[in-house]
Design a protein around this motif. Structure first.
Motif, PDB file in Angstrom:
ATOM      1  N   TYR A  35       0.658  -1.601   0.339  1.00  0.00           N
ATOM      2  CA  TYR A  35       0.222   0.325   0.107  1.00  0.00           C
ATOM      3  C   TYR A  35       0.728   1.239  -0.036  1.00  0.00           C
ATOM      4  CZ  TYR A  35      -4.055  -2.931   0.767  1.00  0.00           C
ATOM      5  OH  TYR A  35      -4.803  -4.043   0.986  1.00  0.00           O
ATOM      6  N   LEU A  36       0.414   2.178  -0.557  1.00  0.00           N
ATOM      7  CA  LEU A  36       1.165   3.666  -0.849  1.00  0.00           C
ATOM      8  C   LEU A  36       0.189   5.001  -0.507  1.00  0.00           C
ATOM      9  CD1 LEU A  36       2.885   3.543  -4.317  1.00  0.00           C
ATOM     10  CD2 LEU A  36       4.141   3.055  -1.778  1.00  0.00           C
ATOM     11  N   LYS A  37       0.473   5.354   0.798  1.00  0.00           N
ATOM     12  CA  LYS A  37       0.097   6.253   1.081  1.00  0.00           C
ATOM     13  C   LYS A  37      -1.402   6.059   1.593  1.00  0.00           C
ATOM     14  CE  LYS A  37       1.215  10.334  -0.628  1.00  0.00           C
ATOM     15  NZ  LYS A  37       2.198  10.781   0.009  1.00  0.00           N
ATOM     16  N   ASP A  38      -1.676   6.644   2.845  1.00  0.00           N
ATOM     17  CA  ASP A  38      -3.326   6.857   3.181  1.00  0.00           C
ATOM     18  C   ASP A  38      -3.831   8.563   2.184  1.00  0.00           C
ATOM     19  OD1 ASP A  38      -2.957   4.804   4.800  1.00  0.00           O
ATOM     20  OD2 ASP A  38      -2.141   6.427   5.742  1.00  0.00           O
ATOM     21  N   PHE A  39      -5.109   8.295   2.455  1.00  0.00           N
ATOM     22  CA  PHE A  39      -5.692   9.446   1.406  1.00  0.00           C
ATOM     23  C   PHE A  39      -5.535  10.804   2.930  1.00  0.00           C
ATOM     24  CE2 PHE A  39      -7.904   7.657  -2.247  1.00  0.00           C
ATOM     25  CZ  PHE A  39      -7.190   8.422  -3.521  1.00  0.00           C
ATOM     26  N   ILE A  40      -5.640  11.445   2.403  1.00  0.00           N
ATOM     27  CA  ILE A  40      -6.201  13.056   3.572  1.00  0.00           C
ATOM     28  C   ILE A  40      -8.010  13.277   3.610  1.00  0.00           C
ATOM     29  CG2 ILE A  40      -4.936  14.947   4.968  1.00  0.00           C
ATOM     30  CD1 ILE A  40      -2.426  14.145   3.945  1.00  0.00           C
ATOM     31  N   VAL A  41      -7.806  13.607   4.931  1.00  0.00           N
ATOM     32  CA  VAL A  41      -9.403  14.122   5.290  1.00  0.00           C
ATOM     33  C   VAL A  41      -9.297  15.578   4.835  1.00  0.00           C
ATOM     34  CG1 VAL A  41     -12.392  13.917   5.628  1.00  0.00           C
ATOM     35  CG2 VAL A  41     -10.556  11.903   5.051  1.00  0.00           C
ATOM     36  N   VAL A  42     -10.264  16.738   4.554  1.00  0.00           N
ATOM     37  CA  VAL A  42      -9.963  17.951   4.767  1.00  0.00           C
ATOM     38  C   VAL A  42     -10.628  18.872   4.987  1.00  0.00           C
ATOM     39  CG1 VAL A  42      -6.860  17.859   4.465  1.00  0.00           C
ATOM     40  CG2 VAL A  42      -8.564  18.553   2.777  1.00  0.00           C
ATOM     41  N   PRO A  43     -11.214  19.624   5.165  1.00  0.00           N
ATOM     42  CA  PRO A  43     -12.463  20.659   4.592  1.00  0.00           C
ATOM     43  C   PRO A  43     -12.116  21.203   2.871  1.00  0.00           C
ATOM     44  CG  PRO A  43     -11.459  21.327   7.091  1.00  0.00           C
ATOM     45  CD  PRO A  43     -10.152  20.398   6.546  1.00  0.00           C
ATOM     46  N   ALA A  44     -13.473  20.834   2.817  1.00  0.00           N
ATOM     47  CA  ALA A  44     -13.199  20.875   1.605  1.00  0.00           C
ATOM     48  C   ALA A  44     -12.697  22.559   1.144  1.00  0.00           C
ATOM     49  CB  ALA A  44     -15.434  21.392   0.921  1.00  0.00           C
ATOM     50  N   THR A  45     -13.232  23.398   1.841  1.00  0.00           N
ATOM     51  CA  THR A  45     -11.967  24.989   1.665  1.00  0.00           C
ATOM     52  C   THR A  45     -10.526  24.780   1.910  1.00  0.00           C
ATOM     53  OG1 THR A  45     -12.675  25.001   4.429  1.00  0.00           O
ATOM     54  CG2 THR A  45     -14.242  25.951   2.630  1.00  0.00           C
ATOM     55  N   GLU A  46     -10.011  23.810   1.735  1.00  0.00           N
ATOM     56  CA  GLU A  46      -9.034  23.854   2.561  1.00  0.00           C
ATOM     57  C   GLU A  46      -7.964  22.447   1.383  1.00  0.00           C
ATOM     58  OE1 GLU A  46      -7.343  22.738   6.285  1.00  0.00           O
ATOM     59  OE2 GLU A  46      -9.048  23.649   7.557  1.00  0.00           O
ATOM     60  N   THR A  47      -8.652  22.124   0.401  1.00  0.00           N
ATOM     61  CA  THR A  47      -8.072  21.419  -0.939  1.00  0.00           C
ATOM     62  C   THR A  47      -7.109  22.059  -1.986  1.00  0.00           C
ATOM     63  OG1 THR A  47      -9.825  21.886  -2.246  1.00  0.00           O
ATOM     64  CG2 THR A  47     -10.716  19.613  -1.200  1.00  0.00           C
ATOM     65  N   SER A  48      -7.114  23.058  -1.340  1.00  0.00           N
ATOM     66  CA  SER A  48      -6.291  23.554  -2.518  1.00  0.00           C
ATOM     67  C   SER A  48      -4.480  23.867  -2.044  1.00  0.00           C
ATOM     68  CB  SER A  48      -6.229  25.528  -2.900  1.00  0.00           C
ATOM     69  OG  SER A  48      -6.246  25.806  -1.612  1.00  0.00           O
ATOM     70  N   ARG A  49      -4.813  23.091  -1.028  1.00  0.00           N
ATOM     71  CA  ARG A  49      -3.134  22.719  -0.182  1.00  0.00           C
ATOM     72  C   ARG A  49      -2.071  21.481  -0.214  1.00  0.00           C
ATOM     73  NH1 ARG A  49      -5.024  23.587   5.822  1.00  0.00           N
ATOM     74  NH2 ARG A  49      -2.429  22.937   5.580  1.00  0.00           N
ATOM     75  N   TYR A  50      -3.691  20.455  -1.526  1.00  0.00           N
ATOM     76  CA  TYR A  50      -2.954  19.374  -1.117  1.00  0.00           C
ATOM     77  C   TYR A  50      -3.022  18.700  -3.165  1.00  0.00           C
ATOM     78  CZ  TYR A  50      -3.771  18.862   3.869  1.00  0.00           C
ATOM     79  OH  TYR A  50      -3.565  19.211   4.723  1.00  0.00           O
ATOM     80  N   LEU A  51      -2.591  17.891  -2.881  1.00  0.00           N
ATOM     81  CA  LEU A  51      -3.170  17.248  -4.654  1.00  0.00           C
ATOM     82  C   LEU A  51      -4.628  16.433  -4.159  1.00  0.00           C
ATOM     83  CD1 LEU A  51      -0.047  15.549  -5.807  1.00  0.00           C
ATOM     84  CD2 LEU A  51      -1.270  17.778  -6.479  1.00  0.00           C
ATOM     85  N   VAL A  52      -5.710  16.413  -5.593  1.00  0.00           N
ATOM     86  CA  VAL A  52      -6.962  15.670  -4.740  1.00  0.00           C
ATOM     87  C   VAL A  52      -6.779  14.714  -6.855  1.00  0.00           C
ATOM     88  CG1 VAL A  52      -9.202  15.778  -4.828  1.00  0.00           C
ATOM     89  CG2 VAL A  52      -7.174  17.869  -4.136  1.00  0.00           C
ATOM     90  N   THR A  53      -7.432  13.412  -6.470  1.00  0.00           N
ATOM     91  CA  THR A  53      -7.311  12.719  -7.665  1.00  0.00           C
ATOM     92  C   THR A  53      -7.869  13.479  -8.900  1.00  0.00           C
ATOM     93  OG1 THR A  53      -9.149  11.150  -6.448  1.00  0.00           O
ATOM     94  CG2 THR A  53      -7.296  10.680  -6.619  1.00  0.00           C
ATOM     95  N   GLU A  54      -8.694  12.934  -9.807  1.00  0.00           N
ATOM     96  CA  GLU A  54      -9.594  13.886 -10.981  1.00  0.00           C
ATOM     97  C   GLU A  54     -10.709  13.758 -10.750  1.00  0.00           C
ATOM     98  OE1 GLU A  54     -10.003  13.312 -16.172  1.00  0.00           O
ATOM     99  OE2 GLU A  54      -8.849  11.577 -14.692  1.00  0.00           O
ATOM    100  N   TYR A  55     -11.036  12.863  -9.771  1.00  0.00           N
ATOM    101  CA  TYR A  55     -12.755  12.943  -9.989  1.00  0.00           C
ATOM    102  C   TYR A  55     -12.719  12.908  -7.830  1.00  0.00           C
ATOM    103  CZ  TYR A  55     -12.670  10.840 -13.926  1.00  0.00           C
ATOM    104  OH  TYR A  55     -12.859  10.590 -16.054  1.00  0.00           O
TER     105      TYR A  55
END
Length: 518
Positions: A35-55
Motif C-alpha cells: 500500500y502506498l500512502k493514505d488519503f487525507i481528509v480535509v475541509p473542502a475549503t482547504e483542498t487547494s493545499r493538497y493534490l486531489v484525484t481527478e474525481y
C-alpha cells in the motif's frame, strides 16, 4: 515460481489485491501486497493545499460541513525510495497495480517511476478503471487486464515463470510493434473457483510519508474483515459500476454468488488466523436471495458468530430475512435511498416507490437493527424542487434510520449517468449556499425535534435567509455504521476520528461500487 508485487496506491477497501495474492499463492507463486500512502481528509475549503484525484470525493458531514476525503500529498522521493528498496528485496517478475477510476492519474506517475527503475519488469494495470478505459491505461502500463483478473494473473505468472509467450492470453491488452493487441474477453469467472483472499500480514507492506510498516493487517480495517459473497447486482443504477459491467459483459449472467460453504470457509479461516472481531459484507445488495440467506444464517451463527454489517435495497428488505440474519449476528445495515425525488430516481435509473423505501425502513427498525441510509447530493440534474422533495421525504422517513453523511455525485467515465449528463449538457445549477441550506434541513430530519417543527423550520423565510440559525439544533458529529468494540477504541480515535469516520465510509462506499472486477 514467479514473484508478483501487487500495489494499491491508497489504503481503502482492501479486496482486489488480497484476492489476487490468494490466487498466486494457491498456484505456487510468491506475492507481496504494498500500500502506498493514505488519503487525507480535509475541509473542502482547504483542498487547494493538497493534490486531489481527478474525481474528487466530497462527503457532507455534521452540521453540513463538507470534507474532501481523497486529498493527498505528492509522492515524495523518500516514499519512492522505500518502495524501490522493498521491490529490490522482493525481486518481482511482474508488478501489478489495482486501480479504480479515481486513481488512474496518480498511477501514471507511479508507473513512470517504476519503469525507469525496473525497466525489465512488466507493469500490469487491472481493476475497474483500466477495465472501462483500457486504451488510456495502455498509454502508461505495459499490460492491461480488461475484466476479472484471477485467471489472467495466474496464467501470466505461469508464462513468465516458464519464459513462455503470453501475448495471446484472454482479457490481456498490450502493445506489439506499436500496435495494440486486444485479446478476446473471457467468460465471467465461476466464483466457486476463486481462492480465499490472502491477508497474511507477513506479505503486506504499508508505505506512507517517512514510515514503512511491515507484517500488518491492512491499514484502516481495525478488526473488521471485508468480504463480498457475490459479484454483480440485480439492479442497474446508472451511477454505479455494476451498470457499466452489465453493458460490457451482459446482465443475464453477471450476478453470481459463492456457495455458503466457501463463504463460511473463508470467514472461519479469517477468524482463526487474523483475530477479526466483525465482518463487513460489501455485496451491492446482500439481501437479494432469500434461499441463500436461509442456508447462510444458521451456519454463520454456529461457525463464525461475529457481529456483521451489510447493504440492503428497499425492495429486498424482508422482515423474515432480517430477523434470521439478526439472530445470526447482523447488527447494522445500510439501505440506499439516494434521493427523495421520484424524478431524480428515474434519472438514476432507480425507480423505487417512496412508500417502499418507508416500508423497508420501518422493517429495519421493527427488527431491532441499527439502520443507515445512503443519499447522493450535488447531482447535475438537480433543481431546487428536487431538494425540497427530498427534504419532505426525509421528514416522514423513520428518524431511527441514521446517516453517516451524504456523498456528492461523482460523474465517472463511461457510466450511464455521465453519458446522460454529457448528452443533456447538464451542470450543477444549485448554488453552494442553497445546498448548505438543504443539507442542514436533511440533517434536521434526523434529530428528535417534532416533525411539525421540522417542517415549520424548513418553510421559514428567516431560516432560509440565515441557515446558520439551525446549527445549534444539528448534531455536532454523525454516527458511523462501523462495528467497533472496546478494543477498537484507540483505532477509532486515531483513524476514524470524526468527521474522518464519515470520510472512511464514503471512500469505502465509492470503492465498493468499483470493486466487483478485480
Amino acid at each position: 515460481m514467479a514473484r508478483v508485487a501487487l500495489l494499491k496506491l491508497f489504503t481503502g477497501l482492501n479486496l482486489a489485491v488480497h484476492q489476487l495474492s490468494g490466487e498466486l499463492q494457491r498456484a505456487g507463486h510468491d506475492s507481496r501486497v504494498i500500500y502506498l500512502k493514505d488519503f487525507i481528509v480535509v475541509p473542502a475549503t482547504e483542498t487547494s493545499r493538497y493534490l486531489v484525484t481527478e474525481y474528487p470525493g466530497t462527503i457532507v458531514a455534521a452540521r453540513a460541513q463538507e470534507f474532501c476525503w481523497n486529498c493527498y500529498t505528492p509522492y515524495s522521493e523518500h516514499e519512492y525510495q522505500l518502495l524501490f528498496e522493498e521491490l529490490d528485496a522482493f525481486k518481482p517478475d511482474l508488478i501489478g497495480l489495482s486501480l479504480t477510476s479515481l486513481t488512474m492519474k496518480p498511477a501514471a506517475e507511479v508507473t513512470a517511476w517504476l519503469k525507469q527503475r525496473f525497466p525489465s519488469v512488466p507493469v500490469i494495470w487491472g481493476g475497474s478503471g483500466p477495465t472501462i478505459e483500457p486504451d488510456w491505461a495502455l498509454e502508461h502500463a505495459d499490460l492491461v487486464c480488461k475484466g476479472e483478473g484471477e485467471e489472467l494473473l495466474v496464467e501470466l505468472a505461469d508464462r513468465l515463470d516458464a519464459g513462455a509467450d503470453y501475448t495471446g492470453l484472454g482479457d490481456l491488452w498490450l502493445k506489439r510493434d506499436g500496435e495494440i493487441v486486444r485479446n478476446p474477453t473471457r467468460p465471467l469467472i465461476d466464483l466457486e473457483k476463486i481462492a480465499i483472499p490472502d491477508f497474511t500480514p507477513a506479505r503486506t507492506v504499508h508505505i506512507d510519508g517517512h514510515d514503512i510498516r511491515r507484517n500488518l493487517y491492512p491499514p484502516n480495517l481495525g478488526t473488521q474483515y471485508p468480504i463480498m459473497t457475490q459479484r454483480g447486482c440485480p439492479f442497474s443504477c446508472n451511477f454505479c459500476i455494476e451498470s457499466v459491467y452489465q453493458d460490457m459483459f451482459g446482465k443475464k449472467n453477471s450476478l453470481r454468488r459463492r456457495s455458503v460453504d466457501v463463504v463460511i470457509e473463508e470467514l472461519v479461516a479469517a477468524k482463526r488466523t487474523l483475530g477479526i472481531r466483525s465482518v463487513m459484507f460489501y455485496d451491492d445488495v446482500f439481501t437479494v436471495n432469500p434461499r441463500w440467506l436461509r442456508e447462510f444464517a444458521p451456519r454463520y451463527k454456529r461457525e463464525v458468530g461475529l457481529p456483521f454489517w451489510c447493504y440492503t435495497y428497499p425492495t429486498t428488505t424482508r422482515k423474515e430475512d432480517l430477523l434470521l440474519l439478526k439472530d445470526a449476528g447482523l447488527k447494522s445495515i445500510t439501505m440506499g435511498i439516494q434521493s427523495g425525488s421520484p424524478e431524480m430516481l428515474d434519472t438514476f435509473n432507480r425507480p423505487v416507490a417512496q412508500e417502499k423505501a418507508h416500508e423497508a425502513a420501518r422493517t429495519i427498525l421493527d427488527c431491532g437493527l441499527e439502520g443507515y441510509f445512503d443519499l447522493i447530493t450535488k447531482t447535475h440534474f438537480e433543481k431546487e424542487r428536487h431538494l425540497r422533495e427530498t427534504f419532505e421525504f426525509l421528514v416522514d422517513f423513520p428518524r431511527g434510520i441514521k446517516t453517516a453523511g451524504f456523498g456528492a455525485m461523482t460523474a465517472l467515465p463511461e457510466y450511464g449517468y455521465t453519458a446522460r449528463m454529457v448528452e443533456a449538457g447538464a451542470q450543477i445549477s444549485v448554488s453552494e449556499r442553497d445546498y448548505r441550506y438543504y443539507h442542514k434541513l436533511y440533517l434536521l430530519t434526523r434529530t428528535r425535534l417534532p416533525r411539525p417543527l421540522v417542517r415549520a423550520l424548513g418553510r421559514s423565510r428567516v431560516v432560509r435567509r440565515y441557515p446558520h440559525l439551525l446549527d445549534p439544533l444539528l448534531p455536532d458529529k454523525l454516527p458511523t455504521f462501523f462495528l467497533l468494540d472496546e478494543s477498537d477504541a484507540a483505532f477509532a480515535d486515531e483513524v476514524l476520528n470524526l468527521p474522518h469516520a464519515q470520510a472512511v465510509f464514503a471512500r469505502n462506499n465509492t470503492e465498493r461500487r468499483e470493486t466487483a472486477l478485480q
